[in-house]
Design a protein around this motif. Structure first.
Motif, PDB file in Angstrom:
ATOM      1  N   LEU A  94      76.480 -65.415 -30.801  1.00 57.68           N
ATOM      2  CA  LEU A  94      75.326 -65.755 -29.989  1.00 57.68           C
ATOM      3  C   LEU A  94      74.226 -66.276 -30.915  1.00 57.68           C
ATOM      4  CD1 LEU A  94      73.846 -65.830 -27.299  1.00 57.68           C
ATOM      5  CD2 LEU A  94      73.323 -63.403 -27.571  1.00 57.68           C
ATOM      6  N   ALA A  95      73.962 -67.589 -30.820  1.00 52.97           N
ATOM      7  CA  ALA A  95      72.944 -68.238 -31.656  1.00 52.97           C
ATOM      8  C   ALA A  95      72.046 -69.074 -30.760  1.00 52.97           C
ATOM      9  CB  ALA A  95      73.605 -69.100 -32.724  1.00 52.97           C
ATOM     10  N   ASP A 107      65.715 -58.597 -42.653  1.00 49.85           N
ATOM     11  CA  ASP A 107      65.703 -59.686 -43.623  1.00 49.85           C
ATOM     12  C   ASP A 107      65.095 -60.922 -42.963  1.00 49.85           C
ATOM     13  OD1 ASP A 107      66.202 -61.712 -45.420  1.00 49.85           O
ATOM     14  OD2 ASP A 107      68.313 -61.213 -45.722  1.00 49.85           O
ATOM     15  N   PRO A 108      63.966 -61.438 -43.465  1.00 47.70           N
ATOM     16  CA  PRO A 108      63.338 -62.586 -42.806  1.00 47.70           C
ATOM     17  C   PRO A 108      64.063 -63.901 -43.052  1.00 47.70           C
ATOM     18  CG  PRO A 108      62.133 -62.033 -44.800  1.00 47.70           C
ATOM     19  CD  PRO A 108      63.189 -60.974 -44.633  1.00 47.70           C
ATOM     20  N   SER A 109      65.025 -63.936 -43.993  1.00 42.64           N
ATOM     21  CA  SER A 109      65.718 -65.188 -44.292  1.00 42.64           C
ATOM     22  C   SER A 109      66.772 -65.522 -43.249  1.00 42.64           C
ATOM     23  CB  SER A 109      66.365 -65.115 -45.673  1.00 42.64           C
ATOM     24  OG  SER A 109      67.416 -64.169 -45.707  1.00 42.64           O
ATOM     25  N   SER A 110      67.363 -64.519 -42.640  1.00 43.90           N
ATOM     26  CA  SER A 110      68.302 -64.712 -41.528  1.00 43.90           C
ATOM     27  C   SER A 110      68.696 -63.336 -41.005  1.00 43.90           C
ATOM     28  CB  SER A 110      69.558 -65.489 -41.954  1.00 43.90           C
ATOM     29  OG  SER A 110      70.343 -64.726 -42.854  1.00 43.90           O
ATOM     30  N   LEU A 111      69.057 -63.294 -39.753  1.00 42.91           N
ATOM     31  CA  LEU A 111      69.507 -62.047 -39.135  1.00 42.91           C
ATOM     32  C   LEU A 111      70.891 -62.284 -38.549  1.00 42.91           C
ATOM     33  CD1 LEU A 111      68.763 -59.120 -38.144  1.00 42.91           C
ATOM     34  CD2 LEU A 111      68.143 -60.207 -35.976  1.00 42.91           C
ATOM     35  N   VAL A 112      71.872 -61.549 -39.024  1.00 42.63           N
ATOM     36  CA  VAL A 112      73.215 -61.584 -38.450  1.00 42.63           C
ATOM     37  C   VAL A 112      73.601 -60.148 -38.124  1.00 42.63           C
ATOM     38  CG1 VAL A 112      75.643 -62.127 -38.822  1.00 42.63           C
ATOM     39  CG2 VAL A 112      73.878 -63.678 -39.684  1.00 42.63           C
ATOM     40  N   LEU A 136      81.288 -59.508 -30.562  1.00 41.15           N
ATOM     41  CA  LEU A 136      80.049 -60.280 -30.518  1.00 41.15           C
ATOM     42  C   LEU A 136      79.252 -60.152 -31.807  1.00 41.15           C
ATOM     43  CD1 LEU A 136      78.051 -61.992 -28.793  1.00 41.15           C
ATOM     44  CD2 LEU A 136      77.029 -59.841 -28.049  1.00 41.15           C
ATOM     45  N   LEU A 137      78.799 -61.303 -32.321  1.00 44.77           N
ATOM     46  CA  LEU A 137      77.823 -61.377 -33.398  1.00 44.77           C
ATOM     47  C   LEU A 137      76.590 -62.087 -32.878  1.00 44.77           C
ATOM     48  CD1 LEU A 137      80.377 -60.839 -35.232  1.00 44.77           C
ATOM     49  CD2 LEU A 137      79.285 -62.323 -36.915  1.00 44.77           C
ATOM     50  N   VAL A 138      75.419 -61.661 -33.351  1.00 41.30           N
ATOM     51  CA  VAL A 138      74.152 -62.307 -33.007  1.00 41.30           C
ATOM     52  C   VAL A 138      73.577 -62.902 -34.287  1.00 41.30           C
ATOM     53  CG1 VAL A 138      71.822 -61.966 -32.122  1.00 41.30           C
ATOM     54  CG2 VAL A 138      73.746 -60.742 -31.084  1.00 41.30           C
TER      55      VAL A 138
END
Length: 339
Positions: A187-188, A295-300, A316-318
């Motif tokens: 989910l992106a 982490d402000p650089s990316s969230l997974v 599911l991954l977000v």
């Protein structure tokens, strides 16, 4: 009978969703991308390819990710470039310079001091630095990324509004037809992510935040310009004018009238506004984690093993990038989770 099952279905066809689809396809996975056709936050917001220089002292992780991954955008971003290929970091006071210099040196950001008297249309600042940031036409960039996805083996985006359903027994999420069956779902969907999760009964720790910026026709700057102290005004070249932005007050923004007045006052202070009635305020949206420790650089977020505050979901991954510049970094983290 044709088997329509795939490895990964990416929900979201903005910059993050497409970079994830491209990266997964390059690793040999069968990928499809589903989008609703509406412009995502990256396409509707300010539109700069950040070097990380602006964030270096306050968000070093985000700054580092911007710096390390920005080169992966160049072949797509250069044809979409507005203005000069470098920008300016300006300072009202020399006292504010050193902490930026220290942060730039720590990360390795290429910033070079220039004569303040040559800092464009502004009153001469106390100090000025050339930084490798530039303004981008986001629609052209997105079109180039769509072409890259196609060339990487990702079929054309399916233009459907996704509806997630989570089976409470199996914990698996499914997408209503005509989406293809998939082993995993990523989910992106940017600002649409919290609603999609909530409607599926999936607890999460995300929220949307509105941000305001303005567009002023008839004025021009040569390249992206930031005042890194004082009011922190950001100015970017745009077709037929400039874009201008200010940080929120205590993290938030006021009414349309208040934000319009605040931006006009900032332009007056920097001698860039002549009481033009055609100044327009635009509202954008960003999706962010509520946790200050994210982490402000990316969230997974891998919901097969969810963190606190998230509902377990077996497939599911977000994914959310900190800035669109770090979308490739976000895609790498998705690959790490799935392969």
């Amino acid at each position: 009978m044709i088997d329509d099952s795939i490895d990964v279905l990416v929900i979201g066809s903005g910059l993050c969703g497409l970079t994830i689809a491209v990266t997964l396809a390059r690793h040999g996975l069968r990928v499809r991308c589903l989008g609703d056709g509406r412009p995502g936050a990256s396409l509707a917001n300010f539109g700069q390819l950040h070097s990380g220089a602006v964030y270096a002292p306050v968000l070093p992780a985000l700054s580092t990710a911007c710096w390390e991954h920005r080169d992966r955008w160049h072949h797509l971003a250069r044809p979409a470039q507005f203005g000069e290929a470098t920008g300016l970091a300006l300072f009202h006071s020399a006292d504010a310079v050193q902490r930026y210099l220290d942060a730039w040196k720590q990360i390795g950001i290429d910033a070079s001091e220039v004569d303040p008297r040559g800092a464009g249309k502004f009153p001469p600042p106390a100090a000025a630095f050339r930084i490798p940031d530039y303004s981008v036409n986001m629609s052209i960039l997105n079109a180039g990324l769509v072409d890259l996805a196609r060339a990487s083996g990702v079929p054309d985006v399916q233009g459907n509004t996704a509806v997630l359903r989570r089976d409470p027994k199996s914990t698996l999420v499914s997408i209503a037809s005509p989406a293809p069956r998939s082993r995993m779902v990523v989910l992106a969907a940017g600002a649409g992510t919290p609603t999609l999760l909530s409607n599926a009964g999936i607890r999460h720790t995300l929220h949307n935040r509105r941000i305001a910026w303005g567009r002023q026709p008839g004025l021009a700057v040569e390249g992206v310009t930031y005042w890194l102290d004082g009011d922190l005004l950001a100015i970017s070249p745009d077709r037929g004018g400039i874009r201008v932005g200010l940080p929120g007050v205590k993290g938030g923004y006021g009414t349309t009238a208040e934000e319009r007045a605040r931006l006009l006052e900032a332009l007056d202070r920097h001698r860039l506004h002549q009481s033009r009635p055609d100044f327009s305020l635009i509202w954008g949206t960003v999706c962010e984690p509520t946790s200050a420790h994210a982490d402000p650089s990316s969230l997974v977020v891998d919901l097969r093993q969810p963190p606190d505050g998230w509902t377990p979901t077996g497939n599911l991954l977000v994914a959310l990038p900190g800035k669109w510049t770090t979308a490739w970094h976000c895609a790498d983290r998705v690959v790490d989770a799935l392969i």
